[in-house]
Design a protein around this motif. Structure first.
Motif, short mmCIF file in Angstrom:
data_model
loop_
_atom_site.label_atom_id
_atom_site.label_comp_id
_atom_site.label_asym_id
_atom_site.label_seq_id
_atom_site.Cartn_x
_atom_site.Cartn_y
_atom_site.Cartn_z
N ARG A 3 31.69 58.86 82.65
CA ARG A 3 32.88 59.68 82.48
C ARG A 3 34.12 58.81 82.63
N PRO A 4 35.12 59.02 81.79
CA PRO A 4 36.33 58.19 81.88
C PRO A 4 37.25 58.65 83.00
N LEU A 25 40.56 48.44 85.98
CA LEU A 25 39.52 49.39 85.61
C LEU A 25 38.76 48.92 84.36
N LEU A 26 39.48 48.43 83.37
CA LEU A 26 38.83 47.97 82.15
C LEU A 26 37.93 46.77 82.43
N ASP A 31 35.99 53.31 81.60
CA ASP A 31 36.71 53.79 80.42
C ASP A 31 37.94 54.57 80.86
N ILE A 32 39.01 54.47 80.06
CA ILE A 32 40.28 55.09 80.40
C ILE A 32 40.82 55.89 79.23
N HIS A 33 41.34 57.07 79.53
CA HIS A 33 42.19 57.81 78.60
C HIS A 33 43.62 57.66 79.14
N THR A 68 37.07 43.13 77.47
CA THR A 68 36.68 43.85 78.68
C THR A 68 35.51 44.76 78.35
N THR A 69 34.78 45.16 79.38
CA THR A 69 33.63 46.04 79.14
C THR A 69 34.04 47.50 79.10
N GLY A 70 35.19 47.83 79.69
CA GLY A 70 35.68 49.19 79.61
C GLY A 70 36.46 49.42 78.32
#
Length: 200
Positions: A3-4, A25-26, A31-33, A68-70
């Motif tokens: 979940r982001p 975070l990334l 994951d980011i919104h 990045t992995t995110g």
């Protein structure tokens, strides 16, 4: 699928906090919104020198997709029908950093006038993590009452108040301290600053 997190950047001073949090975070595979208010874009330009006339391209340059992995998904603040506006879209929670007093007031009163405020409202109604990082001084009674109202609802309030016990040498050290405190509330491990009592 993980979940982001939702990250909001508003027009308060301290855009570097939000940018540093996103980068961490990334790099950590989250994951980011990302939602940025119009005033937030102005602060990114004024404080960090970003080219805000080409928003998506600038975000791609600043957060280097593929390195990045995110994954970062930018969502315009005017898109009130975006995924994060619905409680059925599952997220880990939301951080608004920096959080202006206008945005804080909108959240405290359930205004939902834009995507950022609506997403914060979703976090409240769904019982998810909501973390606000206000940056204003001095504070008057309305500011304090709004923060108290939100704190009583379980919102974590982390004022942008860097500490000095970790022996900061640069501005980046102060930024990392604040971002580390945010990550603590997100329950994400990090080593961004020396904790009290740990060896130097």
């Amino acid at each position: 699928m993980s979940r982001p997190w939702v990250v909001g950047i508003t027009g308060a001073s301290g855009a570097a906090y939000g940018v540093r949090l996103c980068r961490f975070l990334l790099e950590a595979g989250e994951d980011i919104h990302l939602v940025v208010t119009d005033a937030g874009w102005r602060v990114l330009k004024e404080e960090l020198g970003w080219d805000v006339s080409r928003r998506k391209e600038t975000l791609e340059e600043q957060f280097a997709p593929g390195q990045t992995t995110g994954r970062l998904e930018y969502v315009p603040n005017q898109d009130i029908g975006a995924k994060t506006a619905s409680g059925s879209f599952r997220t880990q929670g939301m951080v608004v950093v920096p959080c202006s007093m206008g945005t804080l007031s909108g959240i405290a009163h359930g205004a939902s006038d834009n995507l950022l405020e609506r997403t914060a409202d979703v976090m409240l109604k769904e019982g998810r993590k909501l973390i606000l990082v206000p940056r204003e001084t001095p504070l008057h009674a309305i500011h304090l009452e709004n923060m108290l109202k939100l704190a009583r609802l379980g919102v974590r309030i982390i004022p942008a108040m860097p500490a000095f016990y970790q022996g900061p040498q640069t501005v980046d050290d102060l930024i990392d301290f604040m971002v580390g405190k945010i990550l603590d509330c997100m329950e994400i491990d990090h080593e961004l600053y020396r904790r009290w009592g740990s060896p130097q």
